[in-house]
Design an enzyme around this catalytic site. Structure first.
Site, PDB file in Angstrom:
ATOM      1  N   PRO A 142      -4.726 -13.549   2.905  1.00  0.00           N
ATOM      2  CA  PRO A 142      -4.446 -13.475   4.349  1.00  0.00           C
ATOM      3  C   PRO A 142      -2.888 -13.136   4.615  1.00  0.00           C
ATOM      4  O   PRO A 142      -1.946 -13.032   5.488  1.00  0.00           O
ATOM      5  CB  PRO A 142      -4.087 -15.272   4.591  1.00  0.00           C
ATOM      6  CG  PRO A 142      -4.908 -16.334   3.440  1.00  0.00           C
ATOM      7  CD  PRO A 142      -4.826 -14.898   2.061  1.00  0.00           C
ATOM      8  N   SER A 198      -7.801  -6.752   2.236  1.00  0.00           N
ATOM      9  CA  SER A 198      -6.394  -6.799   1.831  1.00  0.00           C
ATOM     10  C   SER A 198      -6.176  -4.673   1.817  1.00  0.00           C
ATOM     11  O   SER A 198      -6.620  -4.498   2.094  1.00  0.00           O
ATOM     12  CB  SER A 198      -6.569  -7.223   0.106  1.00  0.00           C
ATOM     13  OG  SER A 198      -7.411  -5.993  -0.340  1.00  0.00           O
ATOM     14  N   ASP A 200      -4.171  -2.572  -1.487  1.00  0.00           N
ATOM     15  CA  ASP A 200      -4.313  -2.094  -2.985  1.00  0.00           C
ATOM     16  C   ASP A 200      -3.839  -2.909  -3.889  1.00  0.00           C
ATOM     17  O   ASP A 200      -5.098  -3.500  -5.073  1.00  0.00           O
ATOM     18  CB  ASP A 200      -3.760  -0.379  -3.036  1.00  0.00           C
ATOM     19  CG  ASP A 200      -4.524   0.798  -1.760  1.00  0.00           C
ATOM     20  OD1 ASP A 200      -5.799  -0.202  -1.928  1.00  0.00           O
ATOM     21  OD2 ASP A 200      -3.541   1.045  -1.505  1.00  0.00           O
ATOM     22  N   GLY A 232      -0.377   0.003   2.253  1.00  0.00           N
ATOM     23  CA  GLY A 232      -0.451   1.151   1.717  1.00  0.00           C
ATOM     24  C   GLY A 232      -1.530   1.562   2.329  1.00  0.00           C
ATOM     25  O   GLY A 232      -2.245   2.396   3.036  1.00  0.00           O
ATOM     26  N   ASP A 291      10.248   2.472  -1.669  1.00  0.00           N
ATOM     27  CA  ASP A 291       8.910   1.487  -1.824  1.00  0.00           C
ATOM     28  C   ASP A 291       9.245  -0.017  -2.289  1.00  0.00           C
ATOM     29  O   ASP A 291       9.419  -0.744  -1.117  1.00  0.00           O
ATOM     30  CB  ASP A 291       8.156   1.489  -2.892  1.00  0.00           C
ATOM     31  CG  ASP A 291       6.404   2.033  -2.084  1.00  0.00           C
ATOM     32  OD1 ASP A 291       6.409   1.483  -1.068  1.00  0.00           O
ATOM     33  OD2 ASP A 291       5.972   1.612  -2.608  1.00  0.00           O
ATOM     34  N   ARG A 298      12.941  -5.029   5.916  1.00  0.00           N
ATOM     35  CA  ARG A 298      11.402  -5.662   6.697  1.00  0.00           C
ATOM     36  C   ARG A 298      11.816  -5.642   7.963  1.00  0.00           C
ATOM     37  O   ARG A 298      11.442  -5.733   8.707  1.00  0.00           O
ATOM     38  CB  ARG A 298      10.794  -6.815   5.529  1.00  0.00           C
ATOM     39  CG  ARG A 298       9.096  -6.239   5.557  1.00  0.00           C
ATOM     40  CD  ARG A 298       8.389  -7.232   4.822  1.00  0.00           C
ATOM     41  NE  ARG A 298       8.122  -6.535   3.819  1.00  0.00           N
ATOM     42  CZ  ARG A 298       6.941  -6.478   3.393  1.00  0.00           C
ATOM     43  NH1 ARG A 298       6.075  -6.748   4.773  1.00  0.00           N
ATOM     44  NH2 ARG A 298       6.367  -5.421   3.189  1.00  0.00           N
ATOM     45  N   ARG A 304      11.072   1.222   8.688  1.00  0.00           N
ATOM     46  CA  ARG A 304      12.090   0.496   7.570  1.00  0.00           C
ATOM     47  C   ARG A 304      12.131   2.131   6.791  1.00  0.00           C
ATOM     48  O   ARG A 304      13.388   2.290   5.229  1.00  0.00           O
ATOM     49  CB  ARG A 304      12.463  -1.199   7.247  1.00  0.00           C
ATOM     50  CG  ARG A 304      10.455  -0.945   6.056  1.00  0.00           C
ATOM     51  CD  ARG A 304      10.353  -2.268   5.336  1.00  0.00           C
ATOM     52  NE  ARG A 304       8.231  -2.093   5.205  1.00  0.00           N
ATOM     53  CZ  ARG A 304       8.635  -1.953   3.850  1.00  0.00           C
ATOM     54  NH1 ARG A 304       8.805  -2.332   2.668  1.00  0.00           N
ATOM     55  NH2 ARG A 304       7.067  -1.870   4.152  1.00  0.00           N
ATOM     56  N   ASP A 474       1.133   0.638  -7.953  1.00  0.00           N
ATOM     57  CA  ASP A 474       0.370   0.220  -7.299  1.00  0.00           C
ATOM     58  C   ASP A 474       0.965  -0.849  -6.263  1.00  0.00           C
ATOM     59  O   ASP A 474       0.889  -2.104  -5.276  1.00  0.00           O
ATOM     60  CB  ASP A 474      -1.333  -0.415  -7.515  1.00  0.00           C
ATOM     61  CG  ASP A 474      -1.787   0.277  -8.324  1.00  0.00           C
ATOM     62  OD1 ASP A 474      -1.412   1.746  -8.298  1.00  0.00           O
ATOM     63  OD2 ASP A 474      -2.614   0.003  -9.056  1.00  0.00           O
ATOM     64  N   GLU A 476       3.552  -2.873  -7.100  1.00  0.00           N
ATOM     65  CA  GLU A 476       4.121  -4.117  -7.986  1.00  0.00           C
ATOM     66  C   GLU A 476       4.847  -3.457  -8.696  1.00  0.00           C
ATOM     67  O   GLU A 476       4.413  -2.413  -9.800  1.00  0.00           O
ATOM     68  CB  GLU A 476       3.202  -4.574  -8.272  1.00  0.00           C
ATOM     69  CG  GLU A 476       2.340  -5.652  -7.315  1.00  0.00           C
ATOM     70  CD  GLU A 476       2.511  -6.705  -6.479  1.00  0.00           C
ATOM     71  OE1 GLU A 476       3.229  -7.528  -6.926  1.00  0.00           O
ATOM     72  OE2 GLU A 476       2.347  -6.655  -5.332  1.00  0.00           O
TER      73      GLU A 476
HETATM   74  N1  LIG Z   1      -1.685 -16.697  -0.017  1.00  0.00           N
HETATM   75  C1  LIG Z   1      -0.898 -15.546  -0.896  1.00  0.00           C
HETATM   76  N2  LIG Z   1       0.846 -16.194  -1.922  1.00  0.00           N
HETATM   77  C2  LIG Z   1       1.747 -15.003  -1.589  1.00  0.00           C
HETATM   78  N3  LIG Z   1       1.179 -13.480  -2.140  1.00  0.00           N
HETATM   79  C3  LIG Z   1       0.207 -13.499  -1.809  1.00  0.00           C
HETATM   80  C4  LIG Z   1      -0.950 -14.480  -1.459  1.00  0.00           C
HETATM   81  N4  LIG Z   1      -2.036 -14.122  -1.343  1.00  0.00           N
HETATM   82  C5  LIG Z   1      -2.468 -12.144  -2.144  1.00  0.00           C
HETATM   83  N5  LIG Z   1      -0.429 -12.401  -2.551  1.00  0.00           N
HETATM   84  C6  LIG Z   1       0.100 -11.606  -2.915  1.00  0.00           C
HETATM   85  O1  LIG Z   1       0.367 -10.791  -2.094  1.00  0.00           O
HETATM   86  C7  LIG Z   1       0.443  -8.559  -2.594  1.00  0.00           C
HETATM   87  C8  LIG Z   1      -0.064  -7.978  -1.946  1.00  0.00           C
HETATM   88  O2  LIG Z   1      -1.613  -8.202  -1.508  1.00  0.00           O
HETATM   89  P1  LIG Z   1      -2.134  -7.094  -1.116  1.00  0.00           P
HETATM   90  O3  LIG Z   1      -2.347  -5.744  -1.828  1.00  0.00           O
HETATM   91  O4  LIG Z   1      -3.370  -7.519  -0.209  1.00  0.00           O
HETATM   92  O5  LIG Z   1      -0.692  -6.790   0.155  1.00  0.00           O
HETATM   93  P2  LIG Z   1      -0.164  -4.805   0.820  1.00  0.00           P
HETATM   94  O6  LIG Z   1       0.393  -4.580   1.618  1.00  0.00           O
HETATM   95  O7  LIG Z   1      -0.545  -3.877  -0.360  1.00  0.00           O
HETATM   96  O8  LIG Z   1       1.492  -5.857   0.065  1.00  0.00           O
HETATM   97  P3  LIG Z   1       2.512  -5.684   0.639  1.00  0.00           P
HETATM   98  O9  LIG Z   1       2.113  -6.721   1.795  1.00  0.00           O
HETATM   99  O10 LIG Z   1       3.573  -6.574  -0.537  1.00  0.00           O
HETATM  100  O11 LIG Z   1       3.087  -4.294   0.485  1.00  0.00           O
HETATM  101  C9  LIG Z   1      -0.145  -9.278  -3.990  1.00  0.00           C
HETATM  102  O12 LIG Z   1       0.661  -9.276  -5.419  1.00  0.00           O
HETATM  103  C10 LIG Z   1      -1.717 -10.416  -4.363  1.00  0.00           C
HETATM  104  O13 LIG Z   1      -0.859 -10.995  -5.385  1.00  0.00           O
END
Ligand SMILES: Nc1ncnc2c1ncn2[C@@H]1O[C@H](COP(=O)(O)OP(=O)(O)OP(=O)(O)O)[C@@H](O)[C@H]1O
Length: 515
Positions: A142, A198, A200, A232, A291, A298, A304, A474, A476
């Site tokens: 979420p 979600s 990646d 992404g 990145d 943000r 950004r 990826d 992180e």
């Molecule tokens: N409930 C949560 N609260 C905080 N972080 C979370 C939660 N659930 C997942 N995450 C973390 O969110 C991060 C990003 O997840 P995801 O890959 O779905 O999104 P993303 O769009 O690629 O990342 P971002 O939005 O951070 O750029 C992951 O590191 C995951 O561990």
């Protein structure tokens, strides 16, 4: 010696019987034919002049069906009006963009309940032979992307999953690495696949969770899927693009429902005794800086990245260091040969010395330990910095609009390296602009080649005696070379400085794919 099998007749594949029935399709009299591939009908009686033969490909036009008495009700998902039944409006959230599929319904009324049952059985058999999943486990973040994962699941995913009559369990992630924990303990016998709603990052967590299990060798074969709800979404873009499908939520969901799978390489990223598994990419330098560091802007929304890219290009950073690699066949001319002494100690890459290609793997547990690079016949080569950017990828796209590795294949057993060497800032800016279609790799400042294994030895920023860069996998941060920036970040998995080694396990994982 003669092959005893030579000349033996191979029995032909049993062909499903073609069923023919007089029916009414959406109320109009017709003669319908059901073969293993399609349901077709031709108007008869008074409706004969209203149009020609119509058909639905069972594989690519039908989401699911129900038998209700004498009626066979098909939930369709087609491009254009193949049914001749008029195009019903798409339910909210089910696409509608150019080239996108639209939902509809075709009701085929048979002369008897037995006939409807018989046709239902035949379609069910066809779906089973296509490998369509029946039970799926969804992991919904979420928090990813624009924080829309929960809504996307409810409005974009569920209507299609229900129409396809797939049983599902859904769990939301509550914290970082929760998806990894879930995948590490899930009873996999209950599901035909794990689907991440979600970005990646969650997919990568799931891969890591599966490979930490005692039964990792079976677990990693469970088909994975991804619905784009992140920032992404490079994996979904890569999968849809490889099948010539436009990027859309509904195409991503339908790719899972249709049940096609493809093998996916898994990369082991190792530093000393620390391991991490990736199915996508690793970046060091300009793109990782953009990145990660642009996070502080943000509040600007999608601007950004453009803003920070310009800022970083104009104030271009170069990083010292070295890349060692085992070239894939055909790429032996890249870089320079390495004077190598081979060591097979498991003492960690952090102990490696100049020219010492040390294999790192962990034999202490029965979890997956990654492929070995002990082979003394491996010919390592090297490229010396300074570098502007280093991109190592298993897939073609970093996100919907960024093609980083145009020649990357999901399961060729190689990683694609795209390395931007030292260049003027104006060139770097031009290369960033040409990442959209991947044409940046044609620049003389870019080295693009495939490798079987690779080691990054990251150094300091040119002109600094203390500051290094960011290594990002990826999305992180894996390692950060500027400690002043780490106040608000969790402890990183790896240290900046000691070598980080990447090896590929060909086709280890499986992913749902449109083709
Ligand atoms: N409930 C949560 N609260 C905080 N972080 C979370 C939660 N659930 C997942 N995450 C973390 O969110 C991060 C990003 O997840 P995801 O890959 O779905 O999104 P993303 O769009 O690629 O990342 P971002 O939005 O951070 O750029 C992951 O590191 C995951 O561990």
């Amino acid at each position: 010696m003669a092959d005893p099998q030579a000349g033996a007749r191979v029995p032909p594949e049993p062909q499903a019987e073609t069923l023919v029935e007089p029916v009414r399709v959406n109320g109009s009299a017709a003669e319908a034919t059901l073969s293993s591939a399609e349901l077709a009908w031709r108007p008869t009686g008074a409706g004969r002049d209203s149009g020609g033969r119509r058909k639905l490909e069972l594989e690519s036009d039908v989401l699911g069906f129900q038998v209700e008495g004498r009626a066979l009700k098909l939930a369709t998902f087609t491009r254009g009006d193949v049914t001749g039944a008029g195009r019903p409006p798409s339910p909210p959230g089910c696409g509608g963009g150019a080239g996108d599929r639209r939902r509809g319904e075709v009701a085929v009324e048979m002369e008897s309940e037995e006939a409807a049952e018989r046709w239902g059985h035949a379609i069910r058999d066809r779906f089973a032979s296509l490998g369509r999943p029946k039970r799926l486990f969804f992991i919904v973040n979420p928090y990813g992307g624009k924080r829309g994962g929960r809504k996307i699941f409810q409005t974009e995913v569920l209507p299609l999953i229900e129409a396809a009559d797939i049983h599902y369990t859904m769990q939301e992630t509550n914290y970082r690495l929760h998806a990894q924990e879930i995948a590490g303990s899930l009873d996999l016998r209950k599901y035909d696949g794990i689907i991440c709603v979600s970005g990646d990052g969650i997919l990568v967590e799931v891969v890591n969770g599966l490979l930490q299990r005692d039964d990792w060798d079976k677990a990693i074969k469970v088909p994975l899927g991804i619905i784009p709800a992140g920032t992404g979404n490079g994996m979904v873009q890569g999968l849809l693009h490889s099948a010539g499908e436009p990027f859309s939520m509904s195409n991503a969901v339908f790719a899972i429902i249709r049940g096609h799978r493809r093998a996916l390489d898994v990369t082991s990223v190792v530093q000393g005794k620390t391991k991490f598994f990736s199915v996508m990419m690793l970046t060091w330098g300009l793109v990782a800086d953009i990145d990660i560091e642009s996070e502080k802007f943000r509040w600007m929304g999608s601007a950004r990245i453009d803003f920070y890219s310009l800022l970083r290009a104009v104030n271009l950073r170069r990083y010292n260091g070295r890349i060692l690699f085992v070239p894939a066949p055909g790429y032996e001319g890249f870089g320079d040969p390495v004077e190598q002494t081979i060591s097979c100690k498991s003492n960690g890459a952090s102990n490696a010395v100049e020219g010492d290609i040390t294999n790192v793997h962990n034999n202490e547990t029965c979890t997956y330990s990654g492929p070995s690079t002990d082979d003394p016949d491996l010919e390592w080569r090297s490229l010396k910095g300074p570098f502007v950017n280093v991109w190592i990828s298993n897939i073609a796209f970093a996100s919907e609009g960024v093609m980083i590795a145009p020649q990357a294949q999901f399961a060729d057993g190689y990683l694609d390296a795209a390395i931007i060497k030292d260049c003027p800032w104006s060139v770097a800016l031009g290369l960033l602009l040409r990442m959209k279609d991947g044409s940046y790799i044609e620049s003389p400042y870019v080295e693009y080649f495939k490798v079987k294994a690779l080691r990054i030895e990251p150094g300091l920023r040119v002109g600094s005696s203390t500051i290094g860069g960011i290594i990002d996998s990826d999305g992180e941060v894996l390692a950060r070379g500027d400690r002043s920036q780490t106040k608000e970040e969790p402890e990183h998995l790896m240290a900046y400085g000691p070598p980080i080694q990447l090896t590929v396990d060909q086709g280890l994982a499986t992913i749902f794919s449109p083709r």
